[in-house]
Enzyme design. Structure first.
Site, short mmCIF file in Angstrom:
data_model
loop_
_atom_site.label_atom_id
_atom_site.label_comp_id
_atom_site.label_asym_id
_atom_site.label_seq_id
_atom_site.Cartn_x
_atom_site.Cartn_y
_atom_site.Cartn_z
N GLU A 24 0.81 -1.23 0.00
CA GLU A 24 0.00 0.00 0.00
C GLU A 24 0.83 1.28 0.00
OE1 GLU A 24 -2.60 -0.48 3.38
OE2 GLU A 24 -3.37 -2.39 2.67
N GLU A 34 -6.17 -10.68 -1.12
CA GLU A 34 -6.93 -10.50 0.13
C GLU A 34 -8.41 -10.48 -0.19
OE1 GLU A 34 -5.42 -7.24 2.48
OE2 GLU A 34 -3.33 -7.70 1.98
O1 9MR Z 1 -6.96 -8.47 8.62
C1 9MR Z 1 -6.01 -7.67 9.29
C2 9MR Z 1 -6.53 -7.22 10.64
O2 9MR Z 1 -6.67 -8.34 11.50
C3 9MR Z 1 -5.58 -6.21 11.25
O3 9MR Z 1 -6.15 -5.69 12.43
C4 9MR Z 1 -5.32 -5.08 10.27
C5 9MR Z 1 -4.26 -4.12 10.78
O4 9MR Z 1 -3.02 -4.75 10.85
O5 9MR Z 1 -4.82 -5.60 9.04
C6 9MR Z 1 -5.72 -6.45 8.42
O6 9MR Z 1 -5.16 -6.90 7.20
C7 9MR Z 1 -4.88 -5.87 6.25
C8 9MR Z 1 -3.70 -6.31 5.43
O7 9MR Z 1 -2.61 -6.59 6.26
C9 9MR Z 1 -3.32 -5.26 4.40
N1 9MR Z 1 -4.46 -4.90 3.58
C10 9MR Z 1 -5.66 -4.54 4.29
C11 9MR Z 1 -6.05 -5.66 5.26
C12 9MR Z 1 -7.35 -5.33 5.94
O8 9MR Z 1 -7.22 -4.18 6.71
#
Ligand code: 9MR
Length: 386
Positions: free
Chosen positions: A161, A277
């Site tokens: 990102e 994802e």
């Molecule tokens: O699914 C993840 C969630 O459990 C965490 O709290 C969050 C923050 O670290 O990240 C989520 O995963 C993210 C991923 O790492 C990057 N893309 C967006 C995802 C959803 O927020």
């Protein structure tokens, strides 16, 4: 004559039974088998699962998927919480589990503006670090984490990102613009922070595949910026193997032709494409609805949480149809798509229940809260049924 008829009926009945048995037996029960000749199918594995809670979720993941990404445990904050302290136990367990089940393992993620502790960008005097000190930090982190799992984690989301919805690098210092664009540890390094991260990762494991991962990648400005980034790295001979396209989508966004167009455009770059994802929310949008930006916030209410007691059949059907249409496109682009990874194993374990509104009941995945396949599962598998 009568006997002949009876024999005929018997033969017909036998053939019908045989055909139905064969077609039931033919219907794949596992996603990894259904798509074996197309692309890998993976899931994000939660830290609590890795650490032994709900073992049935891990068992389901092991039977259904042939790729795994740790949802949180390799993020900087989790694996490297203090300057001289790494926390490898959850990741060690994840990797051992993945190896035991022959999974293709993807490390997520090395460089991100989120879930990175504040100390990373500061000296002991709390003053911002300069480019060289930050590059040293980035290098040390990548060497240690990638090096530890060299040859065991096959691929890394190296940078996550790093480009905003307008196509701007997050290293750009805002001039009266949104502070969200500003990542304190990218700007002092400068716009080559992505390139440097890829170089460090490649040095730490020369055989690992290296990816750039992002969301909203169908936005025209992002298609242009990410394609430009990939071409820039390629022209400098910096190793980049693929682009991760986060699929945090909804029932009506992105439009199918936007997904198709995005896959066609990135498909021209000669790198692998991964849908990294995937989850499809069925809930009403709380804000702008299209962003997976982890900084957004909203407050809840019944209108925003309509399916607490179960998903109506009509919405279940809509979700299945949407999944079928999307997988139809993935199958169409199977020559460039290397992997499709769901962001979670079952509905109960999905970040969608907590974002952007906490405590909602969402249904974004293929397995329900009892770990049973939903109609969306059959719809997905149906896209490759002969
Ligand atoms: O699914 C993840 C969630 O459990 C965490 O709290 C969050 C923050 O670290 O990240 C989520 O995963 C993210 C991923 O790492 C990057 N893309 C967006 C995802 C959803 O927020």
């Amino acid at each position: 004559m009568r006997r002949g008829m009876r024999a005929g009926v018997l033969i017909l009945w036998t053939v019908l039974v045989a055909v139905s048995v064969i077609s039931v037996a033919d219907e794949p029960k596992e996603l990894k088998d259904a798509f074996a000749s197309r692309f890998r199918v993976g899931a994000a594995i939660g830290t609590h699962h890795t650490m032994g809670q709900e073992p049935e979720s891990l068992a389901l993941a092991a039977s259904q998927f042939n790729a795994a990404t740790p949802e949180n445990l390799l993020k900087w904050q989790a694996v490297h919480p203090a300057p001289d302290r790494y926390q490898f136990e959850p990741a060690d367990r994840f990797v051992a589990w993945g190896e035991q089940h022959g999974m293709f393992l993807v490390g997520h993620t090395l460089v991100w503006h989120s879930q990175t502790p504040r100390w990373v960008s500061q000296g002991t005097d709390q003053k911002p670090l300069d480019r060289d000190a930050l590059l040293d930090r980035m290098k040390g982190h990548i060497e240690t984490v990638v090096g530890r799992y060299r040859g065991r984690i096959q691929a890394w989301d190296v940078v996550n990102e790093a480009i905003d919805d307008q196509g701007r690098l997050r290293s750009a210092v805002p001039e009266g613009g949104s502070p969200r664009r500003f990542a304190p540890w990218y700007s002092p390094i400068g716009d080559d922070f992505i390139e440097m991260a890829f170089e460090f990762a490649h040095a730490a494991d020369p055989n690992a595949e290296l990816y750039y991962n992002d969301y909203n990648e169908w936005f025209p400005a992002k298609i242009e910026a990410i394609s430009g980034l990939v071409r820039r790295l390629q022209s400098k001979n910096v190793r980049i193997d693929g682009i991760g396209l986060q699929g945090h989508w909804g029932l009506d966004y992105p439009k199918l032709d936007e997904i198709d167009h995005m896959l066609t455009e990135y498909g021209k770059l000669g790198v692998k494409l991964m849908v990294t994802e995937l989850d499809i929310t069925v809930l009403p949008s709380a804000s702008n609805g299209t962003s997976a930006d982890v900084n957004a916030r909203a407050t809840g209410g019944d209108r925003l949480d309509p399916y607490r007691d179960g998903l109506p059949d009509a919405v279940q059907r809509k979700l299945a149809d949407r999944y079928a249409a999307i997988f139809g496109l993935f199958v169409k682009h199977a020559n460039t798509i290397d992997r499709v990874t769901f962001w979670g194993v079952h509905d109960g374990h999905s970040w969608r229940n907590h974002f952007p509104v906490r405590g909602r009941t969402d249904y974004p995945l293929l397995f329900d809260r009892r770990l049973e396949p939903k109609s969306a599962f059959s719809a997905v598998v149906g896209t490759v049924r002969p």
